[in-house]
Design a protein around this motif. Structure first.
Motif, PDB file in Angstrom:
ATOM      1  N   GLY A  42       0.820  -1.205   0.000  1.00 41.96           N
ATOM      2  CA  GLY A  42       0.000   0.000   0.000  1.00 41.96           C
ATOM      3  C   GLY A  42       0.857   1.259   0.000  1.00 41.96           C
ATOM      4  N   ARG A  43       0.286   2.364  -0.461  1.00 47.24           N
ATOM      5  CA  ARG A  43       0.993   3.644  -0.487  1.00 47.24           C
ATOM      6  C   ARG A  43       1.121   4.199   0.922  1.00 47.24           C
ATOM      7  N   GLY A  72       2.548   2.319   4.549  1.00 51.47           N
ATOM      8  CA  GLY A  72       1.573   1.447   3.897  1.00 51.47           C
ATOM      9  C   GLY A  72       1.803   0.001   4.305  1.00 51.47           C
ATOM     10  N   GLU A  73       0.751  -0.792   4.317  1.00 50.32           N
ATOM     11  CA  GLU A  73       0.890  -2.203   4.681  1.00 50.32           C
ATOM     12  C   GLU A  73       1.523  -2.979   3.531  1.00 50.32           C
ATOM     13  N   GLN A  76       0.088  -9.010   0.292  1.00 56.21           N
ATOM     14  CA  GLN A  76      -0.118 -10.361   0.805  1.00 56.21           C
ATOM     15  C   GLN A  76      -0.382 -11.319  -0.339  1.00 56.21           C
ATOM     16  N   MET A  80      -3.483  -9.941  -2.845  1.00 53.09           N
ATOM     17  CA  MET A  80      -4.088  -8.956  -1.950  1.00 53.09           C
ATOM     18  C   MET A  80      -3.155  -7.755  -1.772  1.00 53.09           C
ATOM     19  N   THR A  81      -3.650  -6.581  -2.107  1.00 49.09           N
ATOM     20  CA  THR A  81      -2.878  -5.340  -1.978  1.00 49.09           C
ATOM     21  C   THR A  81      -2.942  -4.826  -0.543  1.00 49.09           C
ATOM     22  N   GLY A  82      -1.815  -4.374  -0.020  1.00 50.10           N
ATOM     23  CA  GLY A  82      -1.771  -3.846   1.336  1.00 50.10           C
ATOM     24  C   GLY A  82      -2.555  -2.543   1.451  1.00 50.10           C
ATOM     25  N   ARG A  83      -3.047  -2.266   2.637  1.00 53.18           N
ATOM     26  CA  ARG A  83      -3.800  -1.035   2.875  1.00 53.18           C
ATOM     27  C   ARG A  83      -2.858   0.170   2.859  1.00 53.18           C
ATOM     28  N   SER A  84      -3.305   1.256   2.278  1.00 53.33           N
ATOM     29  CA  SER A  84      -2.494   2.481   2.255  1.00 53.33           C
ATOM     30  C   SER A  84      -2.479   3.130   3.639  1.00 53.33           C
ATOM     31  N   GLY A  85      -1.366   3.782   3.970  1.00 59.10           N
ATOM     32  CA  GLY A  85      -1.267   4.482   5.240  1.00 59.10           C
ATOM     33  C   GLY A  85      -2.137   5.734   5.235  1.00 59.10           C
ATOM     34  N   GLU A  86      -2.720   6.062   6.374  1.00 56.33           N
ATOM     35  CA  GLU A  86      -3.563   7.254   6.451  1.00 56.33           C
ATOM     36  C   GLU A  86      -2.702   8.512   6.374  1.00 56.33           C
TER      37      GLU A  86
END
Length: 425
Positions: A42-43, A72-73, A76, A80-86
């Motif tokens: 993730g970004r 970013g996560e 996986q 599965m794309t990692g979640r972007s950082g807030e």
């Protein structure tokens, strides 16, 4: 407890790093030779400034000067794309000018409530191995690490956004004027430099009509060079559309109103030529004191053809209504000056820009450039496939040829970012 006023700050900002891509393969019961399934990272979260008209000081940045975005996560399996950082949002007063602290290049000028400026972008997520599958390589193990977030030191300068600025020597009565025409409650006493911070007040003329007035601390001769409170507060006059020059027309403390007027205007001109060209009204204050009428006659003889003069007494309130109504009448015809444009609104053109630069330092060849440094930062040097891919990218970019042309020989050290390796011809 009184809130301290700070109009300058130096802070470090870093966007969050992107998450790394994943190396994974499908392992399903009836798919004996499953393909790659590693997802992307993730970004990283960005650092964003937001203009807030409810703030009038940079004091929060005085005690906290380092800000980092969320990472970013990682990617996986099963694509599965990692979640972007807030993103991390920081509030700054409207009127804040942001510079790169190292180069003093303008980054942005926050002039509106709610205006957003990205000051440190988060890094993009690295690609998983599913992205590198080709007909010739159906089981790639290469992947990308997350891109590092942008980082830099910033210099913040607050230049108050006010329609009208009060200028004049200490004890001329500026604080009393603003306290009488607005709800501002500045400290008032009979000694120089009572006002140590700018005061803002909203002057309400009639229903639906108002303007913002700033009481700028007293200036002295030599203020443009930084004497007294010079540079600390002259900057706050830069944004004003109209200047009210408050004069102690009584000549108390042995001062000469005519000379005071000339000195302050000279300081404004020497600090910023534009300030000297601002529309200016003269508030001839302390008309309730002896000698004021005589000094006013002399002042009118010298300047009445060039400036509008308003005899007032800030203490009794005499003449203030006439001054306020004249200001309200003039302001609609004075345009707001756009000092700077935000970074997002700029258009840059790059023609024939080199993708990298090579310099020689202490016998080592140092390669710099945003693109090549990003590729290196996102490569796992312990992953053979990833290193092979990086070598191919360097070759396609022409780095090998450029190093030879720069004089690199077999075994010479080459540095790109944090990577140091021996050149092989």
């Amino acid at each position: 407890m009184k809130l301290m006023f700070y109009d300058r700050a130096k802070i470090y900002v870093k966007g969050g790093d992107g998450g790394s891509g994943c190396v994974a393969f499908r392992r399903e019961k009836y798919v004996p030779e499953g393909g790659p399934s590693g997802g992307d990272g993730g970004r990283g979260g960005s650092i964003i400034f937001v203009g807030d008209s409810g703030l009038n000081t940079l004091v929060d940045f005085r005690y906290h000067s380092h800000y980092k975005g969320n990472r970013g996560e990682h990617g996986q399996g099963k694509d599965m794309t990692g979640r972007s950082g807030e993103d991390r949002t920081l509030r700054v007063p409207v009127g804040t000018v942001i510079y790169n602290a190292d180069t003093m290049e303008l980054v942005a000028d926050v002039v509106e409530h709610g205006q957003k400026v990205v000051v440190a972008r988060g890094g993009r997520g690295g690609r998983g191995n599913a992205r590198f599958a080709t007909p010739n390589n159906k089981v790639p193990t290469a992947y990308e690490k997350g891109e590092p977030g942008q980082e830099r030191w910033l210099r913040l300068e607050l230049k108050l956004l006010a329609d009208v600025g009060l200028a004049g020597f200490p004890n001329a009565g500026k604080s009393t004027v603003i306290s009488r025409v607005s709800a501002a409650k500045p400290k008032i006493a009979d000694y120089p430099f009572t006002t140590l911070v700018p005061n803002l007040g909203v002057v309400r003329v009639r229903e639906g009509e108002s303007f913002v007035m700033a009481d700028i601390p007293g200036l002295i001769e030599g203020a443009h060079t930084g004497l007294g409170l010079g540079h600390e507060f002259l900057r706050h006059l830069e944004r004003t559309r109209l200047i009210i020059h408050v004069l102690d027309m009584s000549g108390s403390e042995g001062r000469d109103p005519l000379e005071d007027f000339r000195i302050i205007n000279r300081e404004l001109r020497l600090y910023n030529e534009k300030l000297a060209r601002r529309p200016q009204l003269v508030a001839a204050n302390k008309m309730d004191l002896p000698d004021a009428a005589k000094n006013l006659d002399a002042f009118k003889d010298a300047f009445s053809g060039s400036y509008e003069i308003f005899p007032i007494s800030a203490v009794t309130g005499e003449g203030l209504d006439r001054l306020v109504y004249r200001v309200a009448e003039m302001l609609p015809a004075i345009p707001r000056e756009v000092l700077h444009q935000a970074e997002e609104e700029k258009t840059f053109r790059f023609e024939n820009r080199d993708r990298f630069e090579i310099i020689r330092e202490d016998g080592m060849f140092v390669v710099t450039g945003q693109e090549i440094e990003r590729h290196v930062a996102m490569t796992d040097m312990e992953n053979e496939d990833a290193v092979t891919r990086l070598q191919q990218i360097m070759s396609l970019m022409g780095l090998d040829k450029a190093l030879r042309q720069a004089g690199a020989k077999e075994g010479d050290e080459v540095k790109i970012g944090n990577l140091v390796f021996d050149f092989s011809d």
